[in-house]
Design a protein around this motif. Sequence first.
Motif, PDB file in Angstrom:
ATOM      1  N   GLN A 191      12.479 -41.648 -46.962  1.00 46.63           N
ATOM      2  CA  GLN A 191      11.233 -42.100 -47.485  1.00 46.63           C
ATOM      3  C   GLN A 191      10.485 -41.983 -46.107  1.00 46.63           C
ATOM      4  N   TYR A 192      10.949 -42.716 -45.029  1.00 48.69           N
ATOM      5  CA  TYR A 192      10.439 -42.791 -43.669  1.00 48.69           C
ATOM      6  C   TYR A 192      10.145 -41.217 -43.113  1.00 48.69           C
ATOM      7  N   ARG A 193      10.972 -40.298 -43.329  1.00 51.26           N
ATOM      8  CA  ARG A 193      10.842 -39.019 -42.905  1.00 51.26           C
ATOM      9  C   ARG A 193       9.772 -38.377 -43.737  1.00 51.26           C
ATOM     10  N   ARG A 194       9.555 -38.606 -44.920  1.00 49.56           N
ATOM     11  CA  ARG A 194       8.371 -38.222 -45.714  1.00 49.56           C
ATOM     12  C   ARG A 194       7.307 -38.663 -45.215  1.00 49.56           C
ATOM     13  N   LEU A 195       7.065 -39.957 -44.764  1.00 53.36           N
ATOM     14  CA  LEU A 195       5.849 -40.302 -44.328  1.00 53.36           C
ATOM     15  C   LEU A 195       5.454 -39.718 -42.832  1.00 53.36           C
ATOM     16  N   VAL A 196       6.448 -39.647 -42.035  1.00 57.00           N
ATOM     17  CA  VAL A 196       6.207 -38.967 -40.846  1.00 57.00           C
ATOM     18  C   VAL A 196       5.724 -37.406 -40.885  1.00 57.00           C
ATOM     19  N   ARG A 197       6.176 -36.848 -41.939  1.00 58.31           N
ATOM     20  CA  ARG A 197       5.711 -35.451 -42.176  1.00 58.31           C
ATOM     21  C   ARG A 197       4.100 -35.662 -42.510  1.00 58.31           C
ATOM     22  N   ASP A 198       3.905 -36.649 -43.444  1.00 56.92           N
ATOM     23  CA  ASP A 198       2.420 -36.819 -44.048  1.00 56.92           C
ATOM     24  C   ASP A 198       1.679 -37.132 -42.874  1.00 56.92           C
ATOM     25  N   TRP A 199       1.923 -38.055 -41.940  1.00 51.48           N
ATOM     26  CA  TRP A 199       1.354 -38.581 -40.777  1.00 51.48           C
ATOM     27  C   TRP A 199       0.865 -37.415 -39.868  1.00 51.48           C
ATOM     28  N   VAL A 200       1.805 -36.422 -39.460  1.00 49.30           N
ATOM     29  CA  VAL A 200       1.647 -35.450 -38.684  1.00 49.30           C
ATOM     30  C   VAL A 200       0.870 -34.375 -39.388  1.00 49.30           C
ATOM     31  N   THR A 201       1.053 -34.010 -40.390  1.00 52.76           N
ATOM     32  CA  THR A 201       0.164 -32.971 -41.139  1.00 52.76           C
ATOM     33  C   THR A 201      -1.429 -33.477 -41.407  1.00 52.76           C
ATOM     34  N   ALA A 202      -1.553 -34.558 -41.400  1.00 47.62           N
ATOM     35  CA  ALA A 202      -2.870 -35.258 -41.720  1.00 47.62           C
ATOM     36  C   ALA A 202      -3.501 -34.862 -40.475  1.00 47.62           C
ATOM     37  N   ILE A 203      -3.076 -34.841 -39.096  1.00 45.22           N
ATOM     38  CA  ILE A 203      -3.863 -34.502 -38.036  1.00 45.22           C
ATOM     39  C   ILE A 203      -3.891 -33.036 -37.589  1.00 45.22           C
ATOM     40  N   GLY A 204      -3.339 -32.201 -38.668  1.00 39.79           N
ATOM     41  CA  GLY A 204      -3.344 -30.808 -38.232  1.00 39.79           C
ATOM     42  C   GLY A 204      -2.037 -30.181 -37.676  1.00 39.79           C
ATOM     43  N   LEU A 205      -0.971 -31.294 -37.321  1.00 40.20           N
ATOM     44  CA  LEU A 205       0.329 -30.622 -36.861  1.00 40.20           C
ATOM     45  C   LEU A 205       1.332 -29.868 -37.684  1.00 40.20           C
ATOM     46  N   GLU A 206       1.898 -28.962 -37.095  1.00 39.51           N
ATOM     47  CA  GLU A 206       3.046 -28.332 -38.007  1.00 39.51           C
ATOM     48  C   GLU A 206       4.044 -29.465 -38.314  1.00 39.51           C
ATOM     49  N   PRO A 207       4.472 -29.709 -39.463  1.00 38.90           N
ATOM     50  CA  PRO A 207       5.138 -30.768 -39.749  1.00 38.90           C
ATOM     51  C   PRO A 207       6.831 -30.272 -39.403  1.00 38.90           C
ATOM     52  N   SER A 208       7.220 -29.031 -39.381  1.00 39.49           N
ATOM     53  CA  SER A 208       8.617 -28.484 -39.105  1.00 39.49           C
ATOM     54  C   SER A 208       9.114 -28.890 -37.691  1.00 39.49           C
ATOM     55  N   GLY A 209       7.750 -28.986 -36.829  1.00 33.23           N
ATOM     56  CA  GLY A 209       8.082 -29.436 -35.343  1.00 33.23           C
ATOM     57  C   GLY A 209       7.894 -30.686 -34.929  1.00 33.23           C
ATOM     58  N   TYR A 210       8.224 -31.672 -35.821  1.00 34.35           N
ATOM     59  CA  TYR A 210       8.252 -33.036 -35.648  1.00 34.35           C
ATOM     60  C   TYR A 210       8.865 -33.655 -36.895  1.00 34.35           C
ATOM     61  N   GLY A 211       9.308 -35.030 -36.266  1.00 31.30           N
ATOM     62  CA  GLY A 211      10.232 -35.605 -37.180  1.00 31.30           C
ATOM     63  C   GLY A 211      10.445 -37.091 -36.671  1.00 31.30           C
ATOM     64  N   THR A 212      11.116 -37.886 -37.277  1.00 33.34           N
ATOM     65  CA  THR A 212      11.444 -39.440 -37.071  1.00 33.34           C
ATOM     66  C   THR A 212      11.642 -39.645 -35.686  1.00 33.34           C
ATOM     67  N   HIS A 213      12.340 -38.545 -35.062  1.00 30.16           N
ATOM     68  CA  HIS A 213      12.837 -38.644 -33.768  1.00 30.16           C
ATOM     69  C   HIS A 213      11.753 -38.491 -32.864  1.00 30.16           C
ATOM     70  N   SER A 214      10.407 -37.766 -33.331  1.00 28.77           N
ATOM     71  CA  SER A 214       9.486 -37.645 -32.523  1.00 28.77           C
ATOM     72  C   SER A 214       8.934 -39.059 -32.143  1.00 28.77           C
ATOM     73  N   LEU A 215       8.662 -40.069 -32.898  1.00 22.78           N
ATOM     74  CA  LEU A 215       8.154 -41.318 -32.881  1.00 22.78           C
ATOM     75  C   LEU A 215       9.159 -42.178 -31.921  1.00 22.78           C
ATOM     76  N   ARG A 216      10.505 -41.755 -31.752  1.00 23.86           N
ATOM     77  CA  ARG A 216      11.206 -42.601 -31.050  1.00 23.86           C
ATOM     78  C   ARG A 216      11.232 -41.978 -29.698  1.00 23.86           C
ATOM     79  N   ARG A 217      11.027 -40.688 -29.364  1.00 30.83           N
ATOM     80  CA  ARG A 217      10.812 -40.021 -28.117  1.00 30.83           C
ATOM     81  C   ARG A 217       9.594 -40.279 -27.470  1.00 30.83           C
ATOM     82  N   THR A 218       8.323 -40.544 -28.422  1.00 36.73           N
ATOM     83  CA  THR A 218       7.057 -40.412 -27.826  1.00 36.73           C
ATOM     84  C   THR A 218       6.913 -41.598 -26.592  1.00 36.73           C
ATOM     85  N   LYS A 219       6.954 -42.493 -26.806  1.00 34.80           N
ATOM     86  CA  LYS A 219       6.882 -43.570 -25.692  1.00 34.80           C
ATOM     87  C   LYS A 219       7.819 -43.447 -24.600  1.00 34.80           C
ATOM     88  N   ALA A 220       9.042 -42.978 -24.824  1.00 33.81           N
ATOM     89  CA  ALA A 220      10.171 -42.737 -23.776  1.00 33.81           C
ATOM     90  C   ALA A 220       9.860 -41.460 -23.060  1.00 33.81           C
TER      91      ALA A 220
END
Length: 210
Positions: free
Chosen positions: A136-165
């Motif tokens: 469900q979490y993966r699906r939510l992340v896909r929806d979030w990035v798609t909503a702002i026009g990003l290609e969902p195949s390039g992002y995932g739950t690890h995107s959020l883990r890596r962002t601040k790092a």
Amino acid sequence: MPRVQLPAVTPKRKAWNKGRIIGQKRPLLPKQVWAIRARLEMAGNLRDLAMFNVAIDSKLRGCDLVKLSVIELVKDDRVLERVSVIQSKTKRPVQFELTENTRETVLVWVNSPEMFACRFMFPSRFHDRPHISTRQYRRLVRDWVTAIGLEPSGYGTHSLRRTKAAEIFRKTGNFRAVQLLLGHTKVDSTVRYLGVEFEDALNIAERIDI
């Protein structure tokens, strides 16, 4: 006339990764983080907004994020500034900070009617599950990035883990700090995780005057 045995022809399978972006998922840029926040705020989606903010600040793996309990983040009706949890993968503790903005969204969410008598921070909307699943979490992340026009195949739950790092490393060049924040046992793991190249190291060195 002798019968000729022809070799069997195996139909070609479509490559599983054809058309997909393979490898580490990209971290979000600061402007993309704020774009997702703005959309969730406008939609009044309290749970997703709190989850997104906690995911960015905590830098936790999805399996640990979805299992966060209310008492791990909230004590005496106050959201903690610093939190420590045991990682499922390594069985080692990792600490993280919650920014003021994240604390505010978490407090609003835990005080909402939907959270009445809930043990977990992000309860599932399915009655047979105590908290949302990693799927469900993966699906939510896909929806979030798609909503702002990003290609969902390039992002995932690890995107959020890596962002601040990734942002911390970009601004400081401090591997050890990022290693501790991600809960890695070896610096090598952090180097691979951040996708650091020799050019990145040179750029950091150029900023240091001694």
